[in-house]
Design a protein around this motif. Sequence first.
Motif, PDB file in Angstrom:
ATOM      1  N   THR A   1       0.827  -1.213   0.000  1.00  0.00           N
ATOM      2  CA  THR A   1       0.000   0.000   0.000  1.00  0.00           C
ATOM      3  C   THR A   1       0.857   1.256   0.000  1.00  0.00           C
ATOM      4  O   THR A   1       0.466   2.287  -0.544  1.00  0.00           O
ATOM      5  CB  THR A   1      -0.948   0.018   1.208  1.00  0.00           C
ATOM      6  N   GLY A   2       2.036   1.175   0.609  1.00  0.00           N
ATOM      7  CA  GLY A   2       2.919   2.332   0.618  1.00  0.00           C
ATOM      8  C   GLY A   2       3.428   2.690  -0.761  1.00  0.00           C
ATOM      9  O   GLY A   2       3.441   3.868  -1.145  1.00  0.00           O
ATOM     10  N   GLN A   3       3.828   1.681  -1.504  1.00  0.00           N
ATOM     11  CA  GLN A   3       4.324   1.934  -2.856  1.00  0.00           C
ATOM     12  C   GLN A   3       3.243   2.569  -3.721  1.00  0.00           C
ATOM     13  O   GLN A   3       3.520   3.444  -4.551  1.00  0.00           O
ATOM     14  CB  GLN A   3       4.809   0.629  -3.486  1.00  0.00           C
ATOM     15  N   ALA A   4       2.000   2.161  -3.512  1.00  0.00           N
ATOM     16  CA  ALA A   4       0.904   2.671  -4.339  1.00  0.00           C
ATOM     17  C   ALA A   4       0.394   4.036  -3.876  1.00  0.00           C
ATOM     18  O   ALA A   4       0.095   4.905  -4.709  1.00  0.00           O
ATOM     19  CB  ALA A   4      -0.254   1.662  -4.337  1.00  0.00           C
ATOM     20  N   HIS A   5       0.289   4.262  -2.554  1.00  0.00           N
ATOM     21  CA  HIS A   5      -0.535   5.373  -2.069  1.00  0.00           C
ATOM     22  C   HIS A   5       0.131   6.317  -1.074  1.00  0.00           C
ATOM     23  O   HIS A   5      -0.429   7.390  -0.795  1.00  0.00           O
ATOM     24  CB  HIS A   5      -1.809   4.815  -1.412  1.00  0.00           C
ATOM     25  N   TRP A   6       1.251   5.953  -0.476  1.00  0.00           N
ATOM     26  CA  TRP A   6       1.835   6.732   0.607  1.00  0.00           C
ATOM     27  C   TRP A   6       2.070   8.195   0.211  1.00  0.00           C
ATOM     28  O   TRP A   6       1.548   9.120   0.834  1.00  0.00           O
ATOM     29  CB  TRP A   6       3.126   6.075   1.061  1.00  0.00           C
ATOM     30  N   LEU A   7       2.833   8.417  -0.840  1.00  0.00           N
ATOM     31  CA  LEU A   7       3.161   9.784  -1.235  1.00  0.00           C
ATOM     32  C   LEU A   7       1.937  10.572  -1.696  1.00  0.00           C
ATOM     33  O   LEU A   7       1.723  11.704  -1.224  1.00  0.00           O
ATOM     34  CB  LEU A   7       4.243   9.776  -2.321  1.00  0.00           C
ATOM     35  N   PRO A   8       1.094  10.044  -2.598  1.00  0.00           N
ATOM     36  CA  PRO A   8      -0.053  10.858  -3.017  1.00  0.00           C
ATOM     37  C   PRO A   8      -1.019  11.194  -1.896  1.00  0.00           C
ATOM     38  O   PRO A   8      -1.590  12.291  -1.873  1.00  0.00           O
ATOM     39  CB  PRO A   8      -0.725  10.009  -4.109  1.00  0.00           C
ATOM     40  N   LEU A   9      -1.226  10.274  -0.948  1.00  0.00           N
ATOM     41  CA  LEU A   9      -2.105  10.578   0.174  1.00  0.00           C
ATOM     42  C   LEU A   9      -1.542  11.711   1.026  1.00  0.00           C
ATOM     43  O   LEU A   9      -2.266  12.646   1.407  1.00  0.00           O
ATOM     44  CB  LEU A   9      -2.317   9.330   1.031  1.00  0.00           C
ATOM     45  N   LEU A  10      -0.260  11.636   1.343  1.00  0.00           N
ATOM     46  CA  LEU A  10       0.351  12.668   2.179  1.00  0.00           C
ATOM     47  C   LEU A  10       0.379  14.015   1.466  1.00  0.00           C
ATOM     48  O   LEU A  10       0.114  15.060   2.073  1.00  0.00           O
ATOM     49  CB  LEU A  10       1.768  12.246   2.580  1.00  0.00           C
ATOM     50  N   GLN A  11       0.692  13.992   0.165  1.00  0.00           N
ATOM     51  CA  GLN A  11       0.687  15.255  -0.563  1.00  0.00           C
ATOM     52  C   GLN A  11      -0.714  15.863  -0.630  1.00  0.00           C
ATOM     53  O   GLN A  11      -0.873  17.077  -0.515  1.00  0.00           O
ATOM     54  CB  GLN A  11       1.256  15.049  -1.971  1.00  0.00           C
ATOM     55  N   ALA A  12      -1.718  15.016  -0.797  1.00  0.00           N
ATOM     56  CA  ALA A  12      -3.087  15.529  -0.813  1.00  0.00           C
ATOM     57  C   ALA A  12      -3.441  16.180   0.510  1.00  0.00           C
ATOM     58  O   ALA A  12      -4.035  17.271   0.542  1.00  0.00           O
ATOM     59  CB  ALA A  12      -4.069  14.402  -1.123  1.00  0.00           C
ATOM     60  N   ARG A  13      -3.091  15.535   1.638  1.00  0.00           N
ATOM     61  CA  ARG A  13      -3.405  16.115   2.937  1.00  0.00           C
ATOM     62  C   ARG A  13      -2.667  17.445   3.137  1.00  0.00           C
ATOM     63  O   ARG A  13      -3.213  18.389   3.728  1.00  0.00           O
ATOM     64  CB  ARG A  13      -3.037  15.131   4.058  1.00  0.00           C
TER      65      ARG A  13
ATOM     66  N   ASP B   1       5.976  20.373   2.727  1.00  0.00           N
ATOM     67  CA  ASP B   1       5.573  21.730   3.071  1.00  0.00           C
ATOM     68  C   ASP B   1       4.111  21.947   2.687  1.00  0.00           C
ATOM     69  O   ASP B   1       3.476  21.053   2.101  1.00  0.00           O
ATOM     70  CB  ASP B   1       6.523  22.757   2.438  1.00  0.00           C
ATOM     71  N   PRO B   2       3.531  23.109   2.994  1.00  0.00           N
ATOM     72  CA  PRO B   2       2.095  23.316   2.730  1.00  0.00           C
ATOM     73  C   PRO B   2       1.724  23.396   1.252  1.00  0.00           C
ATOM     74  O   PRO B   2       0.535  23.459   0.925  1.00  0.00           O
ATOM     75  CB  PRO B   2       1.796  24.649   3.437  1.00  0.00           C
ATOM     76  N   TRP B   3       2.710  23.405   0.362  1.00  0.00           N
ATOM     77  CA  TRP B   3       2.459  23.362  -1.076  1.00  0.00           C
ATOM     78  C   TRP B   3       2.522  21.930  -1.597  1.00  0.00           C
ATOM     79  O   TRP B   3       2.354  21.685  -2.792  1.00  0.00           O
ATOM     80  CB  TRP B   3       3.471  24.249  -1.796  1.00  0.00           C
ATOM     81  N   GLY B   4       2.806  20.985  -0.685  1.00  0.00           N
ATOM     82  CA  GLY B   4       2.929  19.577  -1.057  1.00  0.00           C
ATOM     83  C   GLY B   4       4.303  19.190  -1.553  1.00  0.00           C
ATOM     84  O   GLY B   4       4.498  18.061  -2.027  1.00  0.00           O
ATOM     85  N   GLU B   5       5.269  20.097  -1.458  1.00  0.00           N
ATOM     86  CA  GLU B   5       6.614  19.800  -1.932  1.00  0.00           C
ATOM     87  C   GLU B   5       7.405  19.016  -0.896  1.00  0.00           C
ATOM     88  O   GLU B   5       7.319  19.290   0.305  1.00  0.00           O
ATOM     89  CB  GLU B   5       7.343  21.097  -2.282  1.00  0.00           C
ATOM     90  N   ILE B   6       8.176  18.043  -1.367  1.00  0.00           N
ATOM     91  CA  ILE B   6       8.987  17.203  -0.483  1.00  0.00           C
ATOM     92  C   ILE B   6      10.189  18.001   0.009  1.00  0.00           C
ATOM     93  O   ILE B   6      11.017  18.463  -0.786  1.00  0.00           O
ATOM     94  CB  ILE B   6       9.457  15.935  -1.221  1.00  0.00           C
ATOM     95  N   GLN B   7      10.291  18.151   1.319  1.00  0.00           N
ATOM     96  CA  GLN B   7      11.427  18.823   1.928  1.00  0.00           C
ATOM     97  C   GLN B   7      12.526  17.839   2.333  1.00  0.00           C
ATOM     98  O   GLN B   7      13.705  18.200   2.367  1.00  0.00           O
ATOM     99  CB  GLN B   7      10.968  19.615   3.159  1.00  0.00           C
ATOM    100  N   ALA B   8      12.132  16.619   2.635  1.00  0.00           N
ATOM    101  CA  ALA B   8      13.101  15.583   2.993  1.00  0.00           C
ATOM    102  C   ALA B   8      12.427  14.234   2.887  1.00  0.00           C
ATOM    103  O   ALA B   8      11.212  14.113   3.122  1.00  0.00           O
ATOM    104  CB  ALA B   8      13.636  15.799   4.410  1.00  0.00           C
ATOM    105  N   CYS B   9      13.205  13.207   2.512  1.00  0.00           N
ATOM    106  CA  CYS B   9      12.667  11.850   2.385  1.00  0.00           C
ATOM    107  C   CYS B   9      13.776  10.850   2.671  1.00  0.00           C
ATOM    108  O   CYS B   9      14.927  11.040   2.251  1.00  0.00           O
ATOM    109  CB  CYS B   9      12.105  11.622   0.986  1.00  0.00           C
TER     110      CYS B   9
END
Length: 275
Positions: free
Chosen positions: A184-196, A227-235
């Motif tokens: 589920t992480g490979q499929a949905h982790w990043l898009p869900l977090l960016q959406a929130r 960040d609040p724009w959905g940009e990845i600051q660190a991974c």
Amino acid sequence: MELVAIQLNAGPEWPANQARLETLLRQLPPSRPLLVQLPENAVVFGGRKAAWQVAEPLGAGPVQETFSRWARELGIWLVVGSIPTRIEGSDKLHSTSLVYNDKGERVGHYHKVHLFDVEVADGHGRYQESATYASGDALCLIDSPFGRLGLSICYDVRFPELYRALREQGAEILMVPAAFTRVTGQAHWLPLLQARAIENQCYVLAAAQYGEHSGGRQTWGHSLILDPWGEIQACLPKGEGLIVAPLDPQRLARIRSQMPVAQHARLSAVWRNKA
């Protein structure tokens, strides 16, 4: 001010996990203030027996004393992703996130609302958190030097109405500690977090479990700070470790001012008027 997410490969024994966490916490940057998040299942990652062996009443016990001591000695705000806490008179536990200030005082807690009762095409197969845990029934927001924190845990991230409620009550940083499965992480982790992050115009701090665990469980890792724009600051895609990113309250305020979606939201008002 900086945000920190710690990624862990936890097992079913607290002493081993405690040693791993202490090693990682000693690697924190020297700057203060720091808001540090541990992942879900930071105390034990196993089945019902392992959870019950380490479970404590909320506010008492050596495990919680350890987290309080770490926060105090390191001078950090510490968010414990989840620990099992006892419910008086119940054969179920709560999955509970704890927040400690830099004096080691517990300033808030959140019982996981949405329980992971699903089937996943991985080595574990069927997950049923409700066999061990009872669902929480309350939001938790905490005022801090970093802004207002909105608490959640893992599977909660699939329910946007929870985060909208947190935003409506002033959340500026959304806490999403997790143990997402690899599938589920490979499929949905990043898009869900960016959406929130995007829809609520909040920072998102998401510390995760990574790797192979007991019982055939495999977790995705990829701890994130958005960040609040959905940009990845660190991974951190793999392994144990920590990630750090600066917190910029002015950027948050600017995004909210330039695109005031919270002021423009109308559906809830429409529904109320038609009820």
